[in-house]
Design a protein around this motif. Structure first.
Motif, PDB file in Angstrom:
ATOM      1  N   UNK A  64       0.834  -1.199   0.000  1.00 24.08           N
ATOM      2  CA  UNK A  64       0.000   0.000   0.000  1.00 24.08           C
ATOM      3  C   UNK A  64       0.873   1.255   0.000  1.00 24.08           C
ATOM      4  N   UNK A  65       1.876   1.270   0.864  1.00 21.82           N
ATOM      5  CA  UNK A  65       2.771   2.433   0.937  1.00 21.82           C
ATOM      6  C   UNK A  65       3.602   2.564  -0.338  1.00 21.82           C
ATOM      7  N   UNK A  66       4.082   1.447  -0.849  1.00 16.82           N
ATOM      8  CA  UNK A  66       4.892   1.498  -2.071  1.00 16.82           C
ATOM      9  C   UNK A  66       4.084   2.011  -3.252  1.00 16.82           C
ATOM     10  N   UNK A  67       2.830   1.586  -3.361  1.00 19.59           N
ATOM     11  CA  UNK A  67       1.988   2.052  -4.462  1.00 19.59           C
ATOM     12  C   UNK A  67       1.703   3.544  -4.331  1.00 19.59           C
ATOM     13  N   UNK A  68       1.453   4.012  -3.103  1.00 18.89           N
ATOM     14  CA  UNK A  68       1.173   5.435  -2.905  1.00 18.89           C
ATOM     15  C   UNK A  68       2.408   6.290  -3.188  1.00 18.89           C
ATOM     16  N   UNK A  69       3.589   5.825  -2.771  1.00 18.76           N
ATOM     17  CA  UNK A  69       4.810   6.590  -3.042  1.00 18.76           C
ATOM     18  C   UNK A  69       5.145   6.600  -4.527  1.00 18.76           C
ATOM     19  N   UNK A  70       4.785   5.530  -5.235  1.00 19.90           N
ATOM     20  CA  UNK A  70       5.040   5.520  -6.683  1.00 19.90           C
ATOM     21  C   UNK A  70       4.183   6.535  -7.411  1.00 19.90           C
ATOM     22  N   UNK A  71       3.084   6.962  -6.785  1.00 16.61           N
ATOM     23  CA  UNK A  71       2.233   7.997  -7.372  1.00 16.61           C
ATOM     24  C   UNK A  71       2.701   9.397  -7.009  1.00 16.61           C
TER      25      UNK A  71
END
Length: 308
Positions: free
Chosen positions: A182-189
């Motif tokens: 979840x955190x990795x996907x949000x940071x990729x945005x």
């Protein structure tokens, strides 16, 4: 299906419907009957024993001094939980950060304040004036520590620092329960780490944080009674002042007990609805409320009565 019914169907006939008989639980009903009898005897004993002096309990239940002590207990509980979880969240973020200094400070704080009993902490802060007789405010003015830190302030400091050590572990466990993807996907945005924590991680972590936080809230409510040792006029200390004058120890302790039961019951009900709120999105069907359970039970009874 019985063997005769199977043969009849195989020959082209129509099998008679098989009657389903519910399993009987004789042991379960016997245990329930014994429990009900014991409970009834206990309630009868408490209600009819004249030594409880329920009339005295009713007379003192809404006494202004008791209500003032109850208000201070509720105020201490609210302040302790808000400030404790605010500091605990900071400690949890520090513990999970990649900065070794912040990580070590958070670990050391948690270790110290979880190791020292709350009563010892309260007595230490109450006698802090022996270590620091005065506090300097600028180079020209100083204030006596005894005048600066009173009983209520001491209680707030001790309770908040103690609560934060446990709240930090609760928040940290809740954050770790959220999938790292979840955190990795949000940071990729392109979202910042603080925004990810505030908008993505914490809302999902609340499902794991609320149950232990509710237990801590109820524990804090009861734990505030310990501040009576430093003469803070909470609920317990208020009834102690009264029974030290009239010697009605048991009835006045029952006054405090009933108030604790009432407030704890209200907090437990509120915790149920908060957990139900944060369960949205993780469960296809929310857990039923007590009214919904009662309605379903009545509907089932009506259906059974019609079919029987």
């Amino acid at each position: 299906m019985a063997r005769s019914s199977v043969l009849e169907v195989a020959r082209g006939g129509v099998a008679a419907p098989t009657r389903v008989v519910p399993a009987r639980h004789a042991g379960r009903w016997c245990a329930a009957a014994v429990a009900v009898v014991v409970l009834a005897l206990v309630i009868r004993s408490v209600a009819t024993n004249p030594n409880f002096q329920w009339s005295v309990v009713a007379a003192y239940f809404t006494l202004p001094a008791v209500l003032q002590g109850l208000w201070l207990t509720l105020w201490l509980t609210a302040v302790t939980m808000v400030l404790g979880f605010a500091l605990g969240t900071v400690l949890a973020v520090m513990r999970l950060s990649g900065n070794p200094v912040l990580n070590a400070i958070s670990w050391f704080y948690t270790w110290v304040f979880r190791s020292i009993p709350l009563l010892v902490q309260l007595l230490f802060w109450f006698n802090i004036g022996a270590l620091y007789p005065s506090v300097s405010i600028g180079p020209w003015h100083s204030v006596n520590t005894v005048d600066l830190i009173g009983g209520t302030t001491t209680a707030v400091i001790g309770l908040v620092l103690h609560e934060a050590a446990y709240a930090g572990e609760v928040v940290r466990a809740g954050i770790l329960s959220v999938d790292a993807g979840q955190s990795e996907a949000a940071q990729s945005l392109g979202m910042t780490r603080l925004r990810v924590l505030r908008r993505i991680v914490l809302p999902q972590a609340m499902r794991s944080i609320i149950p232990p936080a509710g237990n801590m809230l109820i524990g804090t409510l009861k734990g505030t009674s310990i501040v009576s040792v430093i003469a803070v006029h909470d609920l317990l200390y208020s009834v102690q002042l009264i029974y030290n004058r009239n010697y009605l120890v048991i009835p006045l302790l029952l006054v405090a007990t009933v108030w604790y039961l009432v407030v704890t019951s209200l907090l437990t009900t509120a915790q149920f609805y908060v957990e139900r709120h944060y369960a949205r999105g993780s469960q296809r069907e929310l857990p039923p409320t007590p009214l919904q359970r009662l309605r379903r039970l009545l509907d089932k009874r009506r259906t059974d009565a019609r079919t029987s």
